[in-house]
Scaffold this motif. Structure first.
Motif, PDB file in Angstrom:
ATOM      1  N   ALA A   1       0.832  -1.201   0.000  1.00  0.00           N
ATOM      2  CA  ALA A   1       0.000   0.000   0.000  1.00  0.00           C
ATOM      3  C   ALA A   1       0.869   1.254   0.000  1.00  0.00           C
ATOM      4  CB  ALA A   1      -0.927  -0.002   1.211  1.00  0.00           C
ATOM      5  N   ALA A   2       1.950   1.229   0.776  1.00  0.00           N
ATOM      6  CA  ALA A   2       2.865   2.370   0.806  1.00  0.00           C
ATOM      7  C   ALA A   2       3.438   2.638  -0.577  1.00  0.00           C
ATOM      8  CB  ALA A   2       3.993   2.120   1.806  1.00  0.00           C
ATOM      9  N   HIS A   3       3.784   1.573  -1.286  1.00  0.00           N
ATOM     10  CA  HIS A   3       4.314   1.727  -2.641  1.00  0.00           C
ATOM     11  C   HIS A   3       3.259   2.346  -3.553  1.00  0.00           C
ATOM     12  CE1 HIS A   3       5.771   0.544  -6.660  1.00  0.00           C
ATOM     13  NE2 HIS A   3       6.972   0.590  -6.107  1.00  0.00           N
ATOM     14  N   THR A   4       2.027   1.883  -3.428  1.00  0.00           N
ATOM     15  CA  THR A   4       0.937   2.418  -4.247  1.00  0.00           C
ATOM     16  C   THR A   4       0.730   3.901  -3.979  1.00  0.00           C
ATOM     17  OG1 THR A   4      -0.178   0.267  -4.252  1.00  0.00           O
ATOM     18  CG2 THR A   4      -1.518   2.192  -4.796  1.00  0.00           C
ATOM     19  N   PHE A   5       0.646   4.272  -2.702  1.00  0.00           N
ATOM     20  CA  PHE A   5       0.436   5.672  -2.344  1.00  0.00           C
ATOM     21  C   PHE A   5       1.603   6.548  -2.793  1.00  0.00           C
ATOM     22  CE2 PHE A   5      -1.976   3.852   1.511  1.00  0.00           C
ATOM     23  CZ  PHE A   5      -3.187   3.898   0.843  1.00  0.00           C
ATOM     24  N   THR A   6       2.821   6.050  -2.597  1.00  0.00           N
ATOM     25  CA  THR A   6       4.009   6.848  -2.908  1.00  0.00           C
ATOM     26  C   THR A   6       4.130   7.120  -4.400  1.00  0.00           C
ATOM     27  OG1 THR A   6       5.178   5.926  -0.997  1.00  0.00           O
ATOM     28  CG2 THR A   6       6.516   6.983  -2.685  1.00  0.00           C
ATOM     29  N   VAL A   7       3.970   6.082  -5.201  1.00  0.00           N
ATOM     30  CA  VAL A   7       4.085   6.250  -6.646  1.00  0.00           C
ATOM     31  C   VAL A   7       2.966   7.148  -7.176  1.00  0.00           C
ATOM     32  CG1 VAL A   7       3.995   5.041  -8.862  1.00  0.00           C
ATOM     33  CG2 VAL A   7       5.307   4.074  -6.964  1.00  0.00           C
ATOM     34  N   ALA A   8       1.771   7.017  -6.614  1.00  0.00           N
ATOM     35  CA  ALA A   8       0.629   7.806  -7.087  1.00  0.00           C
ATOM     36  C   ALA A   8       0.747   9.278  -6.723  1.00  0.00           C
ATOM     37  CB  ALA A   8      -0.669   7.237  -6.527  1.00  0.00           C
ATOM     38  N   THR A   9       1.406   9.580  -5.598  1.00  0.00           N
ATOM     39  CA  THR A   9       1.483  10.972  -5.137  1.00  0.00           C
ATOM     40  C   THR A   9       2.858  11.601  -5.300  1.00  0.00           C
ATOM     41  OG1 THR A   9       2.075  10.357  -2.860  1.00  0.00           O
ATOM     42  CG2 THR A   9      -0.282  10.509  -3.392  1.00  0.00           C
ATOM     43  N   GLY A  10       3.896  10.776  -5.437  1.00  0.00           N
ATOM     44  CA  GLY A  10       5.252  11.306  -5.496  1.00  0.00           C
ATOM     45  C   GLY A  10       5.822  11.616  -4.128  1.00  0.00           C
ATOM     46  N   SER A  11       5.162  11.116  -3.081  1.00  0.00           N
ATOM     47  CA  SER A  11       5.577  11.475  -1.725  1.00  0.00           C
ATOM     48  C   SER A  11       5.514  10.285  -0.779  1.00  0.00           C
ATOM     49  CB  SER A  11       4.686  12.595  -1.180  1.00  0.00           C
ATOM     50  OG  SER A  11       4.923  12.807   0.197  1.00  0.00           O
ATOM     51  N   LEU A  12       6.657   9.932  -0.208  1.00  0.00           N
ATOM     52  CA  LEU A  12       6.690   8.902   0.825  1.00  0.00           C
ATOM     53  C   LEU A  12       6.031   9.408   2.102  1.00  0.00           C
ATOM     54  CD1 LEU A  12       7.573   6.203   2.004  1.00  0.00           C
ATOM     55  CD2 LEU A  12       9.849   7.182   2.388  1.00  0.00           C
ATOM     56  N   VAL A  13       6.174  10.685   2.384  1.00  0.00           N
ATOM     57  CA  VAL A  13       5.560  11.257   3.586  1.00  0.00           C
ATOM     58  C   VAL A  13       4.041  11.132   3.518  1.00  0.00           C
ATOM     59  CG1 VAL A  13       5.173  13.394   4.887  1.00  0.00           C
ATOM     60  CG2 VAL A  13       7.466  12.821   4.071  1.00  0.00           C
ATOM     61  N   ILE A  14       3.459  11.438   2.368  1.00  0.00           N
ATOM     62  CA  ILE A  14       2.011  11.284   2.208  1.00  0.00           C
ATOM     63  C   ILE A  14       1.615   9.829   2.435  1.00  0.00           C
ATOM     64  CG2 ILE A  14       0.112  11.325   0.540  1.00  0.00           C
ATOM     65  CD1 ILE A  14       1.336  13.817  -0.682  1.00  0.00           C
ATOM     66  N   ALA A  15       2.382   8.908   1.868  1.00  0.00           N
ATOM     67  CA  ALA A  15       2.071   7.483   2.010  1.00  0.00           C
ATOM     68  C   ALA A  15       2.059   7.065   3.473  1.00  0.00           C
ATOM     69  CB  ALA A  15       3.085   6.650   1.231  1.00  0.00           C
ATOM     70  N   LEU A  16       3.079   7.453   4.213  1.00  0.00           N
ATOM     71  CA  LEU A  16       3.155   7.079   5.625  1.00  0.00           C
ATOM     72  C   LEU A  16       2.031   7.728   6.428  1.00  0.00           C
ATOM     73  CD1 LEU A  16       7.020   7.277   6.162  1.00  0.00           C
ATOM     74  CD2 LEU A  16       5.615   5.209   6.003  1.00  0.00           C
ATOM     75  N   ALA A  17       1.632   8.929   6.031  1.00  0.00           N
ATOM     76  CA  ALA A  17       0.542   9.611   6.731  1.00  0.00           C
ATOM     77  C   ALA A  17      -0.783   8.875   6.539  1.00  0.00           C
ATOM     78  CB  ALA A  17       0.425  11.055   6.243  1.00  0.00           C
ATOM     79  N   VAL A  18      -1.028   8.364   5.339  1.00  0.00           N
ATOM     80  CA  VAL A  18      -2.249   7.590   5.100  1.00  0.00           C
ATOM     81  C   VAL A  18      -2.215   6.300   5.917  1.00  0.00           C
ATOM     82  CG1 VAL A  18      -3.695   6.436   3.396  1.00  0.00           C
ATOM     83  CG2 VAL A  18      -2.505   8.538   2.782  1.00  0.00           C
ATOM     84  N   LEU A  19      -1.087   5.624   5.904  1.00  0.00           N
ATOM     85  CA  LEU A  19      -0.953   4.374   6.646  1.00  0.00           C
ATOM     86  C   LEU A  19      -1.198   4.578   8.139  1.00  0.00           C
ATOM     87  CD1 LEU A  19       2.144   2.957   4.789  1.00  0.00           C
ATOM     88  CD2 LEU A  19      -0.014   1.745   5.041  1.00  0.00           C
ATOM     89  N   ALA A  20      -0.779   5.725   8.650  1.00  0.00           N
ATOM     90  CA  ALA A  20      -0.930   6.009  10.078  1.00  0.00           C
ATOM     91  C   ALA A  20      -2.303   6.573  10.421  1.00  0.00           C
ATOM     92  CB  ALA A  20       0.149   6.992  10.525  1.00  0.00           C
ATOM     93  N   GLY A  21      -3.127   6.832   9.403  1.00  0.00           N
ATOM     94  CA  GLY A  21      -4.437   7.413   9.655  1.00  0.00           C
ATOM     95  C   GLY A  21      -4.403   8.908   9.888  1.00  0.00           C
ATOM     96  N   GLU A  22      -3.284   9.543   9.563  1.00  0.00           N
ATOM     97  CA  GLU A  22      -3.162  10.990   9.734  1.00  0.00           C
ATOM     98  C   GLU A  22      -4.017  11.732   8.711  1.00  0.00           C
ATOM     99  OE1 GLU A  22      -1.743  14.618  11.356  1.00  0.00           O
ATOM    100  OE2 GLU A  22      -1.797  12.555  12.105  1.00  0.00           O
ATOM    101  N   ILE A  23      -4.089  11.205   7.495  1.00  0.00           N
ATOM    102  CA  ILE A  23      -4.958  11.766   6.463  1.00  0.00           C
ATOM    103  C   ILE A  23      -5.667  10.625   5.746  1.00  0.00           C
ATOM    104  CG2 ILE A  23      -3.626  13.868   6.075  1.00  0.00           C
ATOM    105  CD1 ILE A  23      -2.446  12.533   3.580  1.00  0.00           C
ATOM    106  N   GLU A  24      -6.782  10.942   5.113  1.00  0.00           N
ATOM    107  CA  GLU A  24      -7.522   9.952   4.346  1.00  0.00           C
ATOM    108  C   GLU A  24      -7.058   9.958   2.894  1.00  0.00           C
ATOM    109  OE1 GLU A  24     -11.645  10.826   4.879  1.00  0.00           O
ATOM    110  OE2 GLU A  24     -11.676  10.068   6.942  1.00  0.00           O
ATOM    111  N   GLY A  25      -7.454   8.930   2.166  1.00  0.00           N
ATOM    112  CA  GLY A  25      -7.023   8.789   0.786  1.00  0.00           C
ATOM    113  C   GLY A  25      -7.388   9.968  -0.088  1.00  0.00           C
ATOM    114  N   GLU A  26      -8.568  10.519   0.110  1.00  0.00           N
ATOM    115  CA  GLU A  26      -9.011  11.669  -0.687  1.00  0.00           C
ATOM    116  C   GLU A  26      -8.060  12.846  -0.508  1.00  0.00           C
ATOM    117  OE1 GLU A  26     -11.784  13.472  -3.324  1.00  0.00           O
ATOM    118  OE2 GLU A  26     -12.163  11.537  -2.380  1.00  0.00           O
ATOM    119  N   LYS A  27      -7.684  13.121   0.745  1.00  0.00           N
ATOM    120  CA  LYS A  27      -6.761  14.220   1.029  1.00  0.00           C
ATOM    121  C   LYS A  27      -5.363  13.909   0.509  1.00  0.00           C
ATOM    122  CE  LYS A  27      -9.573  17.039   3.092  1.00  0.00           C
ATOM    123  NZ  LYS A  27      -9.916  18.340   2.463  1.00  0.00           N
TER     124      LYS A  27
END
Length: 232
Positions: A160-186
């Motif tokens: 999932a982290a790989h999916t989020f990171t490649v889609a957004t260009g950001s590892l930080v965004i990916a980790l934030a989604v995984l931690a529940g800090e932000i939702e997928g839409e954001k």
């Protein structure tokens, strides 16, 4: 491919949950049995198979694709995937800002800086920000901290982290989604911030909108898979 089964179901097997097509377990492209960690995810994958018509459309079975990727690829290529994602930490999208137009610069700071602040507080990863064209060298301590965060993920979370990171260009965004800090839409909005701003100013084009919708759907699918993994 023609549909070759009538019934779909799930069963508990070997410490996991398998999807059955006419009582035969579904296998991955590498011929491993698709043994999933939660009943909720197995039920959702079974529904994808059940909803197929006379012709099977693999592209419509997003959860099936994500699950098989976790089993076939992540399990065997984990170190390489961690290396790939860690490289994003050295050139994270959120660290590269514009100076003009001012409205875009302000929007980047408003959306991106809280995520960088979160990464610093949660993972001790204090990343440098630049407005120049030259790549900024990130502190080794920050890069190592992000790598440790990746190493703590299980195979499905890493996928999932790989999916989020490649889609957004950001590892930080990916980790934030995984931690529940932000939702997928954001997460999508943060990763596509520059593109969305450009569409506001100069108007949309069909190809660009379709590309963004594809990225958004990919992010939301991975987020849904995480929810099913954590539902039990």
């Amino acid at each position: 491919m023609k549909r070759f089964y009538k019934e779909t179901s799930t069963a508990k097997q070997d410490g996991g949950f398998v999807v059955l097509l006419d009582d035969r377990p579904v296998k991955t492209p590498k011929r491993a049995i698709l043994a999933l960690p939660t009943q909720a995810l197995a039920d959702a994958v079974a529904r994808e198979w059940a909803e197929q018509g006379e012709e099977i459309d693999p592209g419509s079975m997003v959860l099936m694709r994500l699950a098989t990727t976790a089993i076939d690829r992540v399990s065997y290529e984990r170190t390489a995937i961690e290396d790939d994602l860690a490289a994003y930490g050295g050139s994270d999208l959120l660290c590269y800002r514009t100076q003009s137009p001012v409205e875009l610069a302000e929007r980047q700071a408003e959306v991106w800086q809280p995520l960088l602040d979160w990464a610093a507080a949660r993972h001790d990863a204090l990343l440098a920000v630049t407005t120049g064209l030259v790549a900024v060298e990130q502190p080794a301590t920050a890069r190592e901290a992000l790598r440790r965060a990746l190493e703590a993920l299980d195979d499905y979370e890493l996928m999932a982290a790989h999916t989020f990171t490649v889609a957004t260009g950001s590892l930080v965004i990916a980790l934030a989604v995984l931690a529940g800090e932000i939702e997928g839409e954001k997460a999508f909005e943060a990763g596509a911030l520059d593109d969305l701003y450009g569409m506001e100013v100069w108007g949309e084009d069909k190809e660009g909108r379709e590309r963004l919708e594809g990225l958004k759907n990919t992010i939301l699918a991975a987020e849904r898979m995480l929810a099913l993994l954590r539902t039990g």
